[in-house]
Write an enzyme that holds these catalytic residues in place. Structure first.
Site, PDB file in Angstrom:
ATOM      1  N   CYS A   1       0.884  -1.489   0.077  1.00 54.84           N
ATOM      2  CA  CYS A   1      -0.177   0.189   0.366  1.00 54.84           C
ATOM      3  C   CYS A   1       0.527   1.572  -0.076  1.00 54.84           C
ATOM      4  O   CYS A   1       0.553   2.208  -0.705  1.00 54.84           O
ATOM      5  CB  CYS A   1      -1.307  -0.181   1.247  1.00 54.84           C
ATOM      6  SG  CYS A   1      -1.064  -1.566   2.062  1.00 54.84           S
TER       7      CYS A   1
ATOM      8  N   GLU B   1      -4.938   2.968  -8.120  1.00 61.85           N
ATOM      9  CA  GLU B   1      -3.960   3.176  -7.424  1.00 61.85           C
ATOM     10  C   GLU B   1      -3.849   1.438  -8.746  1.00 61.85           C
ATOM     11  O   GLU B   1      -4.923   0.233  -9.107  1.00 61.85           O
ATOM     12  CB  GLU B   1      -4.353   2.000  -6.428  1.00 61.85           C
ATOM     13  CG  GLU B   1      -3.342   1.041  -5.329  1.00 61.85           C
ATOM     14  CD  GLU B   1      -3.934   0.970  -4.260  1.00 61.85           C
ATOM     15  OE1 GLU B   1      -3.193   1.352  -3.085  1.00 61.85           O
ATOM     16  OE2 GLU B   1      -4.957   0.654  -4.157  1.00 61.85           O
TER      17      GLU B   1
END
Ligand SMILES: Cc1cc2nc3c(=O)[nH]c(=O)nc-3n(C[C@H](O)[C@H](O)[C@H](O)COP(=O)(O)OP(=O)(O)OC[C@H]3O[C@@H](n4cnc5c(N)ncnc54)[C@H](O)[C@@H]3O)c2cc1C
Length: 1022
Positions: free
Chosen positions: A810, A908
Site C-alpha cells: 500500500c 491504484e
C-alpha cells in the site's frame, strides 16, 4: 556495558604490557615528530586558508555540518548562481547565530542575482574545487599522471583509485570497468620512470611501479551480499579482464575493503579469483583489511591460511576503516551488534595487535600499513625491528593530500611510502572530499588531535592499551551519536524494542533461510481446516493455494467456510466475549508476548511460507515477520498503559475513566502482508478484550493458518479466536452485517473497504450498536524529486519503493514527480537502473522483483500497462523472457511524461508500474502530489533545507519520508496509515491504535454521606 566487553574480548591476547616495545615505539614516534618540525604542521598540505576554514568549522558542530552539506550539494547546482546563492542562504542561514558577524550581515543582504551574487557563487565553487583538488589528483589520466610524477619526485610511490562508488546501472558498471582498463593502459604505457630502490623495491627485489586500487562493488550494479553467488559471478565478469590487463602489464592490484556487509563477498571473490591457476602465482596482489572490525583477527587468520594454500604470498593493507559512522548507524537502526569497536582506543589497540600478526606472518601476508597515526606507524616500525622483519618488506600508505609531513618524514627515514591517489570527476569527487573532511575533523581523529588541537606528543604516543587498565574512564563521547530511544515506554511497563531483522549479509542467516525453505517444501500439499471454537473443520470445497512464482506447485489446500459456518463462528465468539473481556489484562498481554516469542523462534519457517505463498523476497518476508512480532509486543506494552484507569478524585467525589472492549471483531486481512497486517489487526482486538473472527485473503490462507495456530499456542482461547478462510463474497456479508459483530477491521482494496463501511453502517433490528469500522485502503503514493536531489539516492530509493515486492505494498511509490531541471537526467538514470533489476522467483535470494500475487492481478496490471501506452510514453518495459509461463510475472514498467490527471497517475494499480510526471517548480510538484484522492505515503528527495521544511508542512500524507524510500514503516518508529481515501482510523503501530478497539467509560461516585467522606488519596489525580 556489554558492547565494551564484547570489544575487549576480541582484543584478548594482545600483549599490551611489553615495556620494551612500548619504549621503542615512543622513541620512534618522538623521532618522527621531531622530523615534522620546521614549519607549522598542517592537517593537509600547506594551505593555510583551507586549514583556517576547517579549524573554524570544527569549532561548531552545526557550522561544520552545514558547510559539509553545502559542499556535498554544490555539484548538483550545475553552476547556477541563483541556485548556489539560495543554498548558501539556506544552509548557513540555519547556523547564522553561530557565524562571525560579517558573514551574518552578508547573508542577510545577499541578493539572488547580480554581480555580488555571481561573485559569491563563483567564490563558493572555486573554493570547493580547490579543496577537492587537494584530495583528488585530477579528473583524467594525464592529470593523474602529472600528480603521480610530482609524488615520485618526493620519492613517494602511489596506488591509484578511480572515484565513483555508487554504481546504479549496468552501463555505469561497464563504464567503470572501461575507465579502469584505460587507466591501466595509460599508466603502464607512461610508467617509464627509473627505478628508485626506496620506492620501487622490497626485500626481494623490484616491485611494480604502477599500483591500482579497486572497489569491487562498483563492478556490478546489483551487488548484494544476500546473493553472494550471483554477486560474485557478475563481479568476476568485469573484474577478470581488468586483472588480466594489470598482470600482463606488470602492475599491481589491491582490492579495497568497503562496508562490513560486503566483506564476506569481497573476501570470497578475492580468494576464488586469486586461487585460479591463471592468477595463483601472481604475487603483486593485495587486499585491505579493517582493524576497527571485531572480526579483523579472524579475517587475517583466514587470509594467512589462504596464502599458505595458494602458495604465493600477497599483500595486506591494514587500515582502521573508513565506515565507522555508517556501521554504527546501521547497527543501531537494526539493533544489531556493531561489527566495529565502539571506542577509538580499541581500534588502535587492535591495529597494533594485528600489526604484530602481519609481522609474524610476513612470509604469507606482506604488510602494508594505511594510517596517518604516528603512534600506529611507530608501533609498526618498532615491531618490525623487534621481530626482525626486513625493513623493505613493509610499506606505509597514506592518502593523497593528507599529512604530507608524515610522508616526508617517513621517506626521510628511508621507508617506502605509497600514496593512495584518487582521481575522477567532480561529482563523485565531492562525496570523496566530504568523507575526507569528515575523517580529518572527526573528534577521534589523530590528525585533528595532533595538528589542529595540538595535543601533547606524549599523549599522542601513549599506548592505546593503557585504556584497558582498570579505572579508565570509558568516556561516553566515544559512543555513536544516536542511541535507541523507545519513547513510548514508561518505567512501569516493559520496554518495547523492535525485533531485529536478520542480517542476510552473513552466511548464518542465509543458511537458516535456505534450510527453512527446504523444510517447508517437504510440508506442501496439506489441507488446512477452519477453526471454529477450537473445532477443526475440513470442508469438501477448498481453496487451493499456489506458489505464484510456479503455478504448477500446489502449496496446500485450505478449507472454505460457508455463510452458516460464519454464523456459527460469530455465535461462538459472542459467547466467549464476557469471559475474555473480564480476563486480567496482564494475562492477555502476556499471551501476546508469548506469541511474539513463538514467531521469533519460528521466524525462518514463517518467512519461508511467506516467500512461497505471497511471492515475497527474503528481506521483505523477514521485515514482515519482524513487524508481526513488533505488533504483538507493542500492543501488549500499549495495553498495559491503557489498562490503568485514570482517576480524577475530589473531596466527596470519585471519578474513574477507563476502557472496555467493543465486542466481536471481524478481521479481514490482505494477501500482501499476510502475516504482519492481520496479526496486528487481530492482536490489537484481542489484547483489548475483543473476540476475533479472522478471515484471511484467499491467496495467502496457509500463512494465515500458521498465525492463528501460533496465537492459539500462545494462549488465546480457541473460542476467542476463530479462523475462517473463505470467499469474501460468500461469507463477507455475514462477517460484516451480522448484528452481533461490533467491529470490522479491514485492510485491502478501496472498493471493498468502502463496501464494508456502507454495509456496516446499516443497523438491522436487534443490533444494539453502531458498528465500528477501521479500514486501510491503499494509496497513489508520490515521491517528489527536487532539482538539487542526490540522484544516486533518489534513483535507488524510487526503485526500491516502486518495485520492491513488485509494487504490491500500500505504501509503494507509483508516481514520481520530478522537477524540470532534474527531469531528463533522472529519467535516464532511473531507466538504466531499472534495466538491471533482476526478475525471478522470490525464493532466489537475488530476486529484486518476483511474481505478482495471482492471475487476476497480472491481468489488471497488464491492462493498466496497455492504458499507460495510450496515456504516456513507455520508457522502460522489463523483458521477463519465459517467466510468464511459469508464474504470475510482470516486470517493472516505467512511463514518462505522464499527465497528472492520467488514469495511471490517479488509480491504484498495485503492481510494478511507475508514472513519472514533470513539474516546472515545487509549487506545481506539490499540487500534483496532493492531487489524488489518497493520502497514504509520500516522499521527497531534496538537499534544500527550505524545500524540505515546506514539504513537511504542505505534502499532506499519513507517512512522509525524506531522502529515503517510502516503504518499510517500522512499528512505533513510523506508525503507519493514511487518510482521505486511504483509510478510516488511526495509525497501526502507533499510540492511538488500540483506542479504536475500546469504548471509554467514566464512573462517578458521590462518596459523601451526611457530610462524611473518605479521604482523597494524594496521587489520585495523577
Ligand atoms: C592508503 C589508505 C588506504 C585505505 N583504504 C581503506 C579501505 O580500503 N577501506 C577502509 O575501510 N578504509 C581504508 N582506509 C582507512 C580510512 O580511510 C582512514 O584513513 C583510517 O581509518 C584512519 O585511520 P588513521 O590510523 O589514519 O587515523 P586515526 O585518527 O588514528 O583513526 C581514525 C579511525 O579510528 C576508527 N575510529 C574512529 N572513532 C572510533 C570509535 N569511537 N570507536 C572505534 N573506532 C573508531 C575509524 O576507523 C577511524 O577512521 C585507508 C587509509 C589509507 C591511509
Amino acid at each position: 556495558m556489554p558492547l565494551l566487553h564484547a570489544g575487549v574480548a576480541h582484543l584478548a591476547g594482545h600483549r599490551a604490557s611489553d615495556p620494551k616495545l612500548d619504549d621503542l615505539t615512543r622513541r620512534i614516534g618522538a623521532d618522527l615528530f621531531a622530523r615534522l618540525e620546521g614549519g607549522k604542521p598542517t592537517v593537509f598540505s600547506a594551505k593555510w586558508l583551507d586549514d583556517q576554514l576547517m579549524a573554524w568549522s570544527m569549532e561548531d558542530e552545526l557550522v561544520k555540518v552545514q558547510l559539509f552539506r553545502f559542499i556535498d550539494v554544490l555539484p548538483a547546482l550545475l553552476g547556477s548562481t541563483p541556485n548556489i546563492v539560495r543554498h548558501v542562504k539556506e544552509y548557513f542561514g540555519l547556523a547564522k547565530d553561530r557565524l562571525p558577524l560579517p558573514m551574518r550581515w552578508g547573508l542577510k543582504i545577499l541578493p539572488k542575482r547580480g554581480p555580488i551574487a555571481s561573485l559569491v557563487a563563483s567564490t563558493a565553487k572555486t573554493n570547493a574545487i580547490r579543496l577537492a583538488k587537494r584530495f583528488i589528483a585530477g579528473s583524467n589520466v594525464p592529470e593523474a599522471l602529472s600528480a603521480i610524477e610530482d609524488l615520485r619526485k618526493k620519492r613517494c610511490a602511489f596506488t591509484i583509485d578511480l572515484l565513483g562508488e555508487a554504481v546504479l546501472t549496468e552501463a555505469e558498471a561497464d563504464h567503470y570497468q572501461q575507465q579502469y582498463l584505460d587507466l591501466v593502459e595509460g599508466l603502464t604505457a607512461a610508467a617509464q620512470w627509473p627505478t628508485d630502490p626506496q620506492m620501487d623495491c622490497d626485500h626481494l627485489g623490484p616491485m611494480p611501479k604502477v599500483n591500482i586500487s579497486i572497489k569491487i562493488s562498483s563492478l556490478y550494479s546489483q551487488f548484494d551480499p544476500i546473493d553472494p553467488d550471483g554477486s560474485a559471478a557478475a563481479v568476476k565478469v568485469r573484474l577478470l579482464p581488468i586483472l588480466r590487463l594489470i598482470r600482463d602489464r606488470g602492475a599491481f592490484v589491491n582490492i579495497d575493503m568497503e562496508q562490513f556487509s560486503y566483506k564476506e563477498t569481497t573476501l570470497r571473490i578475492f580468494e576464488e579469483v586469486f586461487n585460479e591457476p591463471e592468477f595463483r602465482n601472481w604475487p603483486h596482489v593485495g587486499i585491505a583489511i579493517q582493524a576497527y572490525l571485531k572480526s579483523c583477527g579472524d579475517d587475517l587468520a583466514r587470509l594467512r591460511d589462504f596464502s599458505k594454500r595458494r602458495g604465493t604470498p600477497f599483500w595486506v593493507r591494514l587500515v582502521k576503516g573508513a565506515y565507522w559512522d555508517y556501521e554504527t548507524a546501521i547497527a543501531d537502526q537494526n539493533d544489531w551488534e556493531p561489527p566495529v569497536f565502539m571506542n577509538k582506543w580499541e581500534s588502535d589497540v587492535n591495529y597494533e595487535k594485528q600489526t604484530r600478526f602481519l609481522m609474524e606472518n610476513y612470509q604469507y601476508l606482506r604488510p602494508a600499513f594505511g594510517s596517518h597515526n604516528i603512534r600506529s606507524i611507530s608501533n609498526a616500525l618498532a615491531l618490525a625491528d623487534s621481530l626482525n622483519v626486513p625493513a623493505k618488506c613493509i610499506e606505509f600508505q597514506l592518502l593523497y593530500g593528507m599529512a604530507d609531513q608524515i610522508k616526508d618524514a617517513l621517506v626521510e627515514m628511508g621507508h617506502r611510502v605509497r600514496v593512495y591517489t584518487p582521481y575522477g570527476q567532480l561529482l563523485p569527487g565531492m562525496a570523496y572530499l566530504v568523507r575526507r573532511l569528515l575523517e580529518n575533523t572527526a573528534n577521534q581523529s589523530f590528525l585533528r588531535a595532533s595538528f589542529i588541537e595540538h595535543v601533547s606528543e606524549a599523549e599522542l604516543l601513549q599506548n592505546p592499551a593503557d585504556n584497558e587498565k582498570p579505572g579508565h574512564d570509558d568516556s561516553p563521547e566515544h559512543k555513536p551519536a544516536a542511541t535507541p530511544s523507545h519513547s513510548n515506554t514508561s518505567l512501569e511497563t516493559p520496554m518495547f524494542k523492535n525485533e531485529a531483522p536478520i542480517d542476510f549479509s552473513q552466511e548464518a542467516g542465509r543458511a537458516a533461510q535456505r534450510e527453512a525453505l527446504a523444510q517447508v517444501k517437504k510440508q506442501l500439499g496439506k489441507t488446512w481446516p477452519l477453526l471454529i471454537a477450537g473445532k477443526a473443520i475440513e470442508t469438501r470445497d477448498t481453496i487451493t493455494s499456489l506458489n505464484p512464482a510456479n503455478t504448477s506447485q500446489v502449496l496446500g489446500k485450505v478449507s472454505k467456510a460457508s455463510p452458516e459456518q460464519a454464523r456459527q463462528a460469530v455465535a461462538a465468539a459472542s459467547k466467549a466475549f464476557d469471559a475474555w473481556r473480564d480476563r486480567p489484562v496482564e494475562e492477555r498481554c502476556a499471551i501476546l508476548d508469548k506469541a511474539a516469542d513463538l514467531m521469533h523462534e519460528r521466524r525462518f519457517e514463517l518467512c519461508a511460507w511467506t516467500i512461497l505463498e505471497a511471492g515475497k523476497q527474503w528481506r521483505e518476508a523477514d521485515g514482515e515477520l519482524c513487524e508481526a512480532i513488533d505488533f504483538c509486543r507493542y500492543y501488549a506494552a500499549e495495553m498495559r498503559k491503557l489498562a490503568k484507569p485514570q482517576r480524577r478524585d475530589l473531596t466527596g467525589e470519585e471519578n474513574e475513566y477507563f476502557y472496555e472492549p467493543r465486542g466481536v471483531t471481524t478481521v479481514i486481512g490482505p494477501w500482501n502482508f499476510p502475516l504482519a497486517i492481520p496479526c496486528g489487526m487481530a492482536v490489537a482486538a484481542l489484547v483489548t478484550g475483543n473476540p476475533v473472527i479472522y478471515k484471511p485473503a484467499e491467496q495467502t490462507s496457509i500463512i494465515a493458518a500458521q498465525m492463528v495456530n501460533i496465537l492459539h499456542e500462545a494462549g488465546v482461547p480457541k473460542d476467542v479466536l476463530h479462523f475462517l478462510p473463505g470467499v469474501g463474497e460468500e461469507i463477507g456479508p455475514v462477517l460484516v452485517g451480522h448484528p452481533e459483530v461490533a467491529m470490522i477491521v479491514f485492510t485491502g482494496s478501496r472498493a471493498v473497504g468502502l463496501l464494508i463501511n456502507k454495509q456496516a453502517s446499516e443497523t438491522p433490528p436487534g443490533q444494539p450498536f453502531v458498528k465500528k469500522v477501521i479500514t486501510e485502503m491503499g494509496g497513489k503514493n508520490a515521491i517528489i524529486v527536487d532539482d538539487d536531489a542526490d540522484l544516486d539516492q533518489a534513483v535507488a530509493g524510487t526503485l526500491a519503493a516502486a518495485f520492491g515486492y513488485q509494487g504490491q505494498k500500500c505504501s509503494a511509490a507509483s508516481r514520481v514527480i520530478v522537477l524540470q531541471a532534474a527531469y531528463d537526467i533522472f529519467v535516464n538514470r532511473l531507466v538504466e537502473a531499472a534495466k538491471a533489476i533482476r526478475v525471478m522467483a522470490a525464493e532466489e535470494p537475488g530476486s529484486f522483483v518476483g511474481p505478482v500475487i495471482d492471475e487476476e492481478s497480472r491481468k489488471r496490471i497488464l491492462s493498466y500497462i496497455e492504458l499507460g501506452k495510450k496515456e504516456a510514453r513507455l520508457v522502460h518495459a522489463t523483458d521477463i523472457g519465459n517467466l510468464a509461463e511459469q508464474g504470475y510475472f510482470v516486470g517493472p514498467h516505467i512511463f514518462a511524461d505522464v499527465p497528472p490527471t492520467a488514469k495511471i497517475a490517479q488509480e491504484e494499480i498495485f503492481g510494478p508500474v511507475l508514472a513519472i510526471i514533470k513539474a516546472k517548480d515545487m509549487d506545481e510538484a506539490l499540487k500534483i502530489a496532493n492531487g489524488t484522492e489518497y493520502a497514504l505515503t509520500g516522499g521527497l528527495f531534496s538537499r534544500s533545507p527550505a524545500n524540505i521544511a515546506r514539504i513537511r508542512r504542505e505534502f499532506r500524507v499519513g507517512n512522509l519520508y525524506i531522502n529515503r524510500k517510502i516503504t518499510g514503516a517500522i512499528v512505533d518508529r513510523q506508525p503507519f496509515g493514511g487518510f482521505k481515501m486511504s483509510g478510516i482510523g488511526s495509525k497501526a503501530g502507533g499510540p492511538d491504535y488500540l483506542l479504536q478497539f475500546v469504548n471509554p467509560r467514566c464512573i462517578t461516585e458521590n462518596t459523601m454521606r451526611h457530610g462524611f467522606m473518605p479521604a482523597v488519596e494524594k496521587d489520585s489525580n495523577s
